[in-house]
Design an enzyme around this catalytic site. Structure first.
Site, PDB file in Angstrom:
ATOM      1  N   LYS A   9       0.817  -1.181   0.304  1.00 55.83           N
ATOM      2  CA  LYS A   9       0.187   0.138   0.033  1.00 55.83           C
ATOM      3  C   LYS A   9       0.844   1.125   0.120  1.00 55.83           C
ATOM      4  CE  LYS A   9      -2.597   1.542   3.557  1.00 55.83           C
ATOM      5  NZ  LYS A   9      -3.699   1.793   4.605  1.00 55.83           N
ATOM      6  N   SER A  25      -3.412   2.650 -17.347  1.00 53.79           N
ATOM      7  CA  SER A  25      -2.607   2.214 -16.303  1.00 53.79           C
ATOM      8  C   SER A  25      -2.191   3.481 -15.439  1.00 53.79           C
ATOM      9  CB  SER A  25      -1.090   1.724 -17.047  1.00 53.79           C
ATOM     10  OG  SER A  25      -0.472   2.889 -17.441  1.00 53.79           O
ATOM     11  N   TYR A  58      -3.231  -1.259 -13.931  1.00 52.50           N
ATOM     12  CA  TYR A  58      -1.684  -1.989 -13.582  1.00 52.50           C
ATOM     13  C   TYR A  58      -0.575  -0.803 -13.627  1.00 52.50           C
ATOM     14  CZ  TYR A  58      -1.492  -1.304 -18.686  1.00 52.50           C
ATOM     15  OH  TYR A  58      -1.104  -0.755 -19.853  1.00 52.50           O
TER      16      TYR A  58
END
Length: 116
Positions: A9, A25, A58
């Protein structure tokens, strides 16, 4: 049994750009990626603190030390430059392994530098 748990995170990082006319992305400063144990191409969830939006995309590697956090393609409609986001990746692991697992948590400073 396997469960999905938080693996990495990057907590409360500032968006530096939103590029709609891009393939898609999120571009993330390479130093932040390393600090959070996230690799290029890894699937991440983006949570926008400013408007509550959540999306998946991603990661693309950005320039090391640049502080870059840029949402590309359709994701750029869900964020604005200056928004604060949380970037989260998850891992699938055995239930017992998950009990012992410690995620990589990064709390960047106001310049998007990894500080731990």
């Amino acid at each position: 049994m396997q469960i999905q748990v938080v693996k990495s995170k990057i907590h409360r990082v500032t968006v530096t750009g939103a590029e709609l006319n891009y393939i898609g992305s999120i571009t993330v400063d390479e130093a932040l990626m390393e600090a959070a144990n996230i690799i290029e191409g890894e699937k991440v969830q983006i949570v926008n603190i400013n408007n509550g939006e959540r999306l998946e995309t991603y990661v693309i590697k950005g320039n090391r030390g640049s502080g870059e956090i840029t949402l590309n393609g359709p994701a750029a409609r869900k964020v604005q430059k200056g928004d604060i986001v949380i970037i989260i990746s998850y891992a699938l692991m055995d239930f017992e392994e998950a009990k012992q697992f410690k995620p990589s948590l990064v709390f960047p400073n106001t310049e998007n530098n990894a500080i731990g």
